[in-house]
Design an enzyme around this catalytic site. Sequence first.
Site, PDB file in Angstrom:
ATOM      1  N   HIS A   1       0.745  -1.156  -0.101  1.00 52.81           N
ATOM      2  CA  HIS A   1       0.017  -0.119   0.013  1.00 52.81           C
ATOM      3  C   HIS A   1       0.949   1.479  -0.115  1.00 52.81           C
ATOM      4  O   HIS A   1       0.249   2.382   0.174  1.00 52.81           O
ATOM      5  CB  HIS A   1      -0.829  -0.120   1.231  1.00 52.81           C
ATOM      6  CG  HIS A   1      -1.957   0.862   1.221  1.00 52.81           C
ATOM      7  ND1 HIS A   1      -2.357   1.895   2.084  1.00 52.81           N
ATOM      8  CD2 HIS A   1      -3.090   0.855   0.413  1.00 52.81           C
ATOM      9  CE1 HIS A   1      -3.245   2.531   1.867  1.00 52.81           C
ATOM     10  NE2 HIS A   1      -3.908   2.276   1.023  1.00 52.81           N
TER      11      HIS A   1
ATOM     12  N   LYS B   1       2.968   4.344  -1.121  1.00 48.57           N
ATOM     13  CA  LYS B   1       3.154   5.481  -2.095  1.00 48.57           C
ATOM     14  C   LYS B   1       4.118   6.339  -2.296  1.00 48.57           C
ATOM     15  O   LYS B   1       3.894   7.411  -1.655  1.00 48.57           O
ATOM     16  CB  LYS B   1       1.667   6.339  -2.256  1.00 48.57           C
ATOM     17  CG  LYS B   1       0.402   5.507  -2.054  1.00 48.57           C
ATOM     18  CD  LYS B   1      -0.027   5.930  -0.536  1.00 48.57           C
ATOM     19  CE  LYS B   1      -1.477   5.096  -0.437  1.00 48.57           C
ATOM     20  NZ  LYS B   1      -1.932   4.024  -1.231  1.00 48.57           N
TER      21      LYS B   1
ATOM     22  N   ASP C   1      16.868   9.852  -7.335  1.00 49.10           N
ATOM     23  CA  ASP C   1      18.453   9.968  -7.245  1.00 49.10           C
ATOM     24  C   ASP C   1      19.001   9.721  -5.802  1.00 49.10           C
ATOM     25  O   ASP C   1      20.178  10.009  -5.404  1.00 49.10           O
ATOM     26  CB  ASP C   1      18.690  11.633  -7.493  1.00 49.10           C
ATOM     27  CG  ASP C   1      18.553  11.864  -8.947  1.00 49.10           C
ATOM     28  OD1 ASP C   1      18.362  11.077  -9.682  1.00 49.10           O
ATOM     29  OD2 ASP C   1      18.472  13.076  -9.291  1.00 49.10           O
TER      30      ASP C   1
END
Lengths: 226, 226
Positions: free
Chosen positions: B154, B156, B161
């Site tokens: 779940h 996100k 870099d």
Amino acid sequence: MSVVQMVKIVGLGAVALTLSVEWLGWLFCRLWPRKISRGPLKEVFFFPTEVACTEHLFTPNSPFPCPCPLPHNINTSFTRLLGHILSASSSLDLCVFAFTNLDLSRAVLALHTRGIPIRILTDMDYTLITGSQIGAIRRAGICVRCDSGAVHMHHKFAVVDGRRLITGSLNWTLTAIQSNKENILVTEEPDLVLPFITEFQRLWDVNDPARRHLPSIAEKPASLVL
Amino acid sequence: MSVVQMVKIVGLGAVALTLSVEWLGWLFCRLWPRKISRGPLKEVFFFPTEVACTEHLFTPNSPFPCPCPLPHNINTSFTRLLGHILSASSSLDLCVFAFTNLDLSRAVLALHTRGIPIRILTDMDYTLITGSQIGAIRRAGICVRCDSGAVHMHHKFAVVDGRRLITGSLNWTLTAIQSNKENILVTEEPDLVLPFITEFQRLWDVNDPARRHLPSIAEKPASLVL
């Protein structure tokens, strides 16, 4: 000794002392980097978490150890999250999509019993899911406002005492805590906390039930716009 | 002048200079607090965002302005998010539950075209939703691994870099960006970024298809445990 010589000596002494102070500071930072304050609180927790007893967080002064069969006194992502919520001493603003977790509900109710002002913003549709704690929280007298728009109020953040932000992917549900891969970030960095405080207040005002049926300026007929 | 007098003068001069330097630093911070670097990047964006043209982010050197009917050159939460993704110059690690947004998919494909190494971790179930971009991204040759557990991956978050964390409640979907109430937090604070880098690598290794069918030590018969 001439004035020129004296000025030279004073100057050299001053430069030497300044460099020494700077060098000692640098050396101290290198030798004890963790002992120096590294600014505001910054923590990250990942889930799923181990299942552990949380009773000591709710009844820290109990003379009897909890008899439940779960592991005790374990520091898990969830006990740390609960600890941050229970640390509230002046306010808790919670903006969460789904809220079914019983321990977190107990923590919110415990803060309410202590007289700490609590505001909860949630998604109207998700107050109806099985196990939602919003009903119990409302019945206890805690102020809850629901976002009843056609889309989701998908935030999952809390602000403790107006200065500690708890945010991430984690809804306040048992599945999120014990099963899903989730994250929580905790910080007291003002540049990160203040925007969430402002957004909470904006959503709180927008979802004031007393304002819900008032036409906004944009909805009023043009002739009524001041 | 005696030696004692000279030592006194040198000492006083050094103390005066040190205090002056400290005081000037303090004064500078008070007079121009915003001009001083306040540490690593810290930004917060809220959604839903205004719908605006994003073409200039993909083709900054185009001699022709985009003829689409959307507002142009507007700085929105979404253009800032896209800008952060497109700023990648050495790597992009993305760990996202649902990925259907076409602009974000285009950004990932643009980075891939530039030769930037990209790793994407996503939830197996959600690769099957309508509009999922995971298929197109895989076909372009970008390395994708899916968490196929019974529960949800779940997260996100993205790490650009290896130093810039983008995290929040926002899935990479059109609904999340244009409709839902969502948040994104962007930071380069190492204490916040490093745990996400470590967790990404852990999940990346756990979901290596080559390892998926190997029994873990815990799954082996007791006699085989070393």
